[in-house]
Motif scaffolding. Structure first.
Motif, short mmCIF file in Angstrom:
data_model
loop_
_atom_site.label_atom_id
_atom_site.label_comp_id
_atom_site.label_asym_id
_atom_site.label_seq_id
_atom_site.Cartn_x
_atom_site.Cartn_y
_atom_site.Cartn_z
N HIS A 1 0.82 -1.22 0.00
CA HIS A 1 0.00 0.00 0.00
C HIS A 1 0.85 1.26 0.00
O HIS A 1 0.53 2.24 -0.68
CB HIS A 1 -0.93 -0.01 1.21
CG HIS A 1 -1.91 1.11 1.22
ND1 HIS A 1 -1.65 2.34 1.82
CD2 HIS A 1 -3.15 1.22 0.67
CE1 HIS A 1 -2.69 3.13 1.65
NE2 HIS A 1 -3.61 2.49 0.95
N GLU B 1 -4.27 0.45 -5.09
CA GLU B 1 -5.32 1.30 -4.51
C GLU B 1 -5.51 0.94 -3.03
O GLU B 1 -5.61 1.81 -2.18
CB GLU B 1 -6.62 1.10 -5.28
CG GLU B 1 -7.76 1.97 -4.81
CD GLU B 1 -9.00 1.79 -5.65
OE1 GLU B 1 -10.02 1.30 -5.12
OE2 GLU B 1 -8.95 2.10 -6.87
N ASN B 2 -5.57 -0.37 -2.74
CA ASN B 2 -5.70 -0.84 -1.36
C ASN B 2 -5.09 -2.24 -1.24
O ASN B 2 -5.15 -3.03 -2.20
CB ASN B 2 -7.17 -0.92 -0.93
CG ASN B 2 -7.70 0.42 -0.42
OD1 ASN B 2 -7.05 1.06 0.40
ND2 ASN B 2 -8.85 0.83 -0.92
N LYS C 1 -9.67 -0.86 5.28
CA LYS C 1 -10.24 -0.69 3.94
C LYS C 1 -10.84 -1.99 3.37
O LYS C 1 -11.15 -2.05 2.18
CB LYS C 1 -9.16 -0.16 2.99
CG LYS C 1 -8.63 1.22 3.36
CD LYS C 1 -9.71 2.28 3.23
CE LYS C 1 -9.16 3.67 3.50
NZ LYS C 1 -10.21 4.72 3.40
N ASP D 1 -14.05 -1.53 1.65
CA ASP D 1 -13.94 -0.75 0.42
C ASP D 1 -13.57 -1.65 -0.75
O ASP D 1 -14.02 -1.44 -1.89
CB ASP D 1 -12.89 0.35 0.57
CG ASP D 1 -13.35 1.46 1.49
OD1 ASP D 1 -14.57 1.56 1.71
OD2 ASP D 1 -12.50 2.22 1.99
#
Length: 792
Positions: A85, A92-93, A121, A124
């Motif tokens: 990350h 992105e994640n 996350k 997400d």
């Protein structure tokens, strides 16, 4: 025109009721079987494909060469996600996920529940539908919790759960930040709640910067436009770079697998994920196609067998100006009509059978009648099946010469090879392949069930050491034995039926640098490991920290470990773990026992003293008592020392049986669809035998008048069909052999393909065919010859 087609088709159906019944029933069963298989296939193929970012989500794997072979793992070091990350702009994640079982409490309600630790996350990346709350920051901080709607109802009833407090493990209070809808059945994730990853770090369960241990699955969501191959190449040697300065240098390589493929492709070959559940999916797609083909073949055979009955109709239509194309369309329209009726019946069969089928496969399937794609599929399915089933009869019947038909010279001398014979052979060839395959799958499951596990599963249970169990372990153990509920008790890092940990980086006297790459399965014990589990000692003694305090750093090796380590005198050897310098001394060697799959070879194994965290207690119940009495006594003892936690346990034999549940499911499905295939084939054979007898009624009458016996006529009528079955056996046997040899190659521990399987399968097929044909043959042979000759 179509009105005329419809009227003619309906009249034909009602005029030939028995013919229509066999055709429709065969097609309906074939369609229902294909639909059930396709529903299951659709469910298997849909796993983890419903996220908004599915196309960009990948699971991290690593591979390393161990003992000369590539080993693949879906676990990663804890520090990997943070590095991905922070250090790679393509990411992105990156999130981690690790399952856990905790006692969850709300007031006086105490529920032992399955949860997981996950990064902030996580939701997400995996956007499971929300019922309440906000997705953003729902896992931020140490004391946030996300729960499923079903779990919320268990704890709070119909009240809103948002903002409510849940106590975890009788220790810390967590605030509900979000409630998820029920998790879809087609996801590999299985949890009732999510806890922040930072809380696990707070508990000191894992160092955040740990690059040594493969600790938990890691998932990465790449940014739009990032190519998997390019990013994979960039991070391939990340583990090597972070371990260069350590004594346990690694050559592990990182690679990515799309999340949509993780369920179907889980078995590795030479460090690549190339097999898994996808093999069963492919097999059953083929089965579905062939079952439908067999049902269509029935239609073709019965339609062409009745060609003489419709020959005059064709002749008159042609004389009256009917075109061949128009006649072909008439017959195809009839087959589509039959297909539509059969499909309607198939839907009823599927709806009735679905509950039992769901129970069989362990999934919840349904037909979405509100989905327009379903109706598009249904219409296409009916039309394609109708065209497939009716194309050959249509062109065959429409090709009749009208003059020859009306003159009565239509009959043809029987040919050695006819399309109808070829189709019968094709039907039974597939039936033979399925019978043989089902028997071999059954033998493979039986082979695994009968394989010596290396420990005694009888009266053995295990329970997880929650709450105060570890603190009071010795007292609980003593009371279990004193009360007569148990004859032996031990604790371990993991259950005897599962491998929760493994590792490399060990060296010993006489070892080489390459030996550090040997990967050992990892267990633990305090005492009575062999007595409780029934594992046999080959050399030395068991670990016993109560009589030998230095056994805290004692170690047992299994025979496979001794073989790979080349230890001639293992007792007393010192084993050192390179990364941190810890040393164990070998006190005994145990016989090999199965910790992982009963289809795999035995892994080298280390069983160490209580220098690590124990999570499982194994209890050998007293065989002198009933199991229910032993469990009742055990429950009371656990309640005395650990009152807030329910006494939950697992029988070792049931957990072991779960190791071959996928193969057992394949066996059951194979048996079911093999039976349906044989039934459909015999339905067609029954119809053909009936029309054969009907067309040879005069011949039968003449033979009987001339002195032929009933048995002789029955044999005469059956002989041609039995020849076709024998040819099917000859063709199907080698096909089944090569197909099942390939399937068995996926298993290191596998049964042999024996000759009697082919002989038995052929005999079964012959007996079924004889029973099917003999009814019509004997019936025809018993007819009064005077009546049959008079009718002629």
């Amino acid at each position: 025109m179509f009105k005329n087609y419809f009227t003619t088709a309906v009249r034909h159906l009602f005029k030939n009721k028995s013919f229509s019944f066999i055709n429709i029933l065969g097609l309906a069963i074939g369609m229902a079987s294909a639909l059930l298989i396709l529903l299951w296939v659709q469910n298997e193929m849909s796993f983890d494909r419903f996220y908004t970012k599915t196309a960009r989500i990948y699971k991290i794997y690593n591979r390393d060469k161990v003992n000369g072979a590539w080993l693949t793992s879906d676990l990663s070091p804890s520090a990997l996600a943070t590095s991905l990350h922070n250090d790679f702009p393509e990411v992105e994640n990156a999130v981690r996920y690790r399952r856990v079982t905790f006692l969850t409490s709300v007031g006086e309600k105490h529920i032992n529940s399955q949860g997981a630790f996950a990064d902030e996350k996580f939701l997400d990346v995996f956007d499971f539908p929300l019922s309440e709350g906000e997705r953003a920051n729902s896992l931020s901080g140490n004391y946030s919790i996300v729960i499923t709607k079903k779990f919320a109802e268990k704890l709070f009833g119909n009240e809103s759960a948002i903002g409510k407090t849940i106590k975890i493990d009788s220790t810390d209070n967590f605030t509900v930040k979000a409630v998820l809808e029920a998790l879809p059945s087609n996801t590999q994730f299985d949890f009732e709640y999510l806890l922040p990853w930072t809380y696990m770090v707070k508990l000191n369960w894992v160092p955040e910067e740990d690059w040594f241990r493969n600790f938990a699955p890691t998932y990465v969501c790449l940014k739009e436009g990032t190519k998997q191959s390019a990013f994979e190449k960039k991070i391939q040697n990340l583990l090597t770079e972070h371990n260069k300065s350590t004594p346990n240098e690694t050559t592990a390589q990182i690679f990515l697998q799309p999340i949509k493929d993780t369920y179907l492709y889980s078995k590795s070959e030479n460090g690549r994920l190339v097999a898994g559940k996808i093999e069963a999916v492919k097999i059953f797609i083929i089965i579905a196609i062939f079952i439908l083909l067999i049902a269509c073949i029935n239609f073709m055979n019965l339609s062409t067998a009745r060609s003489e009955k419709r020959a005059k109709e064709v002749g008159i239509r042609k004389v009256m100006g009917g075109m061949r194309t128009s006649l072909a369309l008439q017959f195809i329209f009839e087959s589509i009509l039959i297909s539509a009726i059969a499909f309607a019946i198939a839907l009823i069969i599927v709806q009735v059978a679905l509950p039992a089928f769901d129970k069989l496969i362990g999934s919840e399937l349904k037909i979405d009648f509100n989905n327009p794609y379903y109706w598009a599929f249904a219409v296409s399915f009916v039309i394609l099946t109708g065209i497939l089933a009716g194309s050959y009869p249509a062109f065959y019947l429409s090709s009749f010469n009208s003059i020859k038909v009306l003159k009565g010279s239509f009959r043809k001398i029987n040919s050695v090879v006819t399309p109808r014979k070829v189709l019968v052979i094709l039907q039974f060839t597939f039936a033979i392949v399925l019978i043989i395959s089902t028997i071999i799958v059954q033998q493979q499951v039986k082979y695994a069930q009968e394989r010596e596990s290396g420990y005694n599963r009888s009266n053995l249970i295990f329970t997880f050491t929650q709450g105060k169990v570890n603190d009071h372990f010795r007292a609980i153990k003593d009371e279990l034995i004193k009360s007569g509920a148990a004859v032996a008790v031990t604790k371990s890092y993991s259950p005897i039926t599962r491998k929760w940990n493994d590792g490399d980086g060990f060296y010993w006297q006489g070892s080489t640098e390459a030996d550090k790459k040997i990967n050992f399965a990892w267990l633990g014990s305090d005492a009575d490991f062999t007595k409780t589990l029934g594992v046999k000692i080959a050399e030395g003694r068991d670990i016993d920290v109560y009589n030998y305090p230095t056994d805290t750093m004692g170690m047992l090796l299994n025979e496979e470990a001794v073989r790979l380590m080349r230890l001639k005198n293992p007792i007393g050897q010192t084993i050192t773990f390179a990364p941190d310098g810890r040393q164990w001394h070998v006190v005994g060697v145990v016989k090999n026992f199965i910790l992982e799959s009963p289809y795999s070879r035995i892994s080298p194994m280390m069983i160490v003293g209580p220098s690590q965290y124990f999570q499982v207690m194994h209890i050998k119940l007293n065989p002198a008592n009933s199991v229910s009495d032993d469990l009742a006594k055990a429950e009371k003892i656990f309640k005395d020392y650990n009152p807030q936690y329910p006494f939950e346990y697992v029988f070792a034999d049931e957990a072991y049986a779960g190791k071959y549940k996928d193969e057992k499911k394949t066996e059951t499905l194979s048996r079911l669809f093999a039976g349906l295939t044989i039934f459909i084939s015999c339905l067609g054979l029954f119809g053909l035998a009936a029309y054969m007898a009907e067309n040879r009624v005069k011949e039968i009458g003449v033979r009987k008048v001339l002195g032929a016996t009933t048995s002789g006529i029955a044999i005469l009528l059956s002989r041609d069909f039995l020849k076709l079955i024998l040819i099917s056996i000859i063709i199907g046997s080698p096909i089944a052999y090569f197909a099942m040899a390939k399937w068995l190659s996926n298993y290191e521990y596998r049964t042999e393909i024996r000759w009697w399987i082919f002989a038995g399968s052929g005999l079964i097929a012959l007996l079924i065919a004889i029973i099917t044909i003999s009814f019509q043959a004997i019936r025809a042979a018993l007819e009064n010859p005077v009546k049959s000759l008079r009718s002629e």
